[in-house]
Design an enzyme around this catalytic site. Sequence first.
Site, PDB file in Angstrom:
ATOM      1  N   HIS A 111      39.912  49.018  74.768  1.00 22.85           N
ATOM      2  CA  HIS A 111      39.708  49.774  73.535  1.00 22.85           C
ATOM      3  C   HIS A 111      40.942  49.730  72.649  1.00 22.85           C
ATOM      4  CE1 HIS A 111      42.234  53.029  75.058  1.00 22.85           C
ATOM      5  NE2 HIS A 111      41.437  53.248  76.098  1.00 22.85           N
TER       6      HIS A 111
ATOM      7  N   CYS B 128      42.336  52.411  81.343  1.00 23.28           N
ATOM      8  CA  CYS B 128      41.752  51.432  80.427  1.00 23.28           C
ATOM      9  C   CYS B 128      42.810  50.427  79.961  1.00 23.28           C
ATOM     10  CB  CYS B 128      41.126  52.139  79.225  1.00 23.28           C
ATOM     11  SG  CYS B 128      39.725  53.205  79.646  1.00 23.28           S
TER      12      CYS B 128
END
Length: 215
Positions: free
Chosen positions: A178, A190
Amino acid sequence: MAAAFLLGLLLSGACTVQGPGSGGGISKHEGSRESSANEVARLRFDELKPVRIDYLRPTEEILNPEVFVYKDKRRLYVMDRGVLVRNYPIGLGKNPKGDKMGEGDGRTPEGTFYICVKNPRSKFYKSLALSYPTKKHAEQAFMAGLLSPVQYRDIILALERKVQPPWDTPLGGEIFIHGGGAHGDWTDGCIALYNSDMNELYTMADVGTPVTVRP
């Protein structure tokens, strides 16, 4: 072949620079595009074909992207039909060393994944979900008694169908590539890019695009 090239590229210490659309964050090993190309050109996929790079290839012409993440180097590479087309800096989880073992450990998982969800309105600009947990993660957790037979079955069935695996088991989930910035290791596991780089990757990648995460 692509993985072998990338390993050779990393071991060679070749300097690389950002392609168009970068949100800043040039590699720490700064150098000109020309010198970078010369170093990469000396490498070989299989001792027969020269390595090629094309950072100026338009995103709409990148038809078969493969994503490779090297955690230790904090880099994300995009290959397209044997050509290195993008090279982005990344940030990782707050506890980046080692493979992810379970919910809340702050680690970015390692292994071979596919993109299972695209979210154009993520909390962190845009996001691409990885198919974590993998079969390997599920098998290890099941053998350790962390997963029930039903949880294990559901993960394996989802992976066989190439859809999103369950994210509500002790292994955790919701692992994304992201936006939000590659300025450090600040995520919960992430892989973070600068928003301009994320915009490019989001355009290139689709559900099913392969993603390999290396230590």
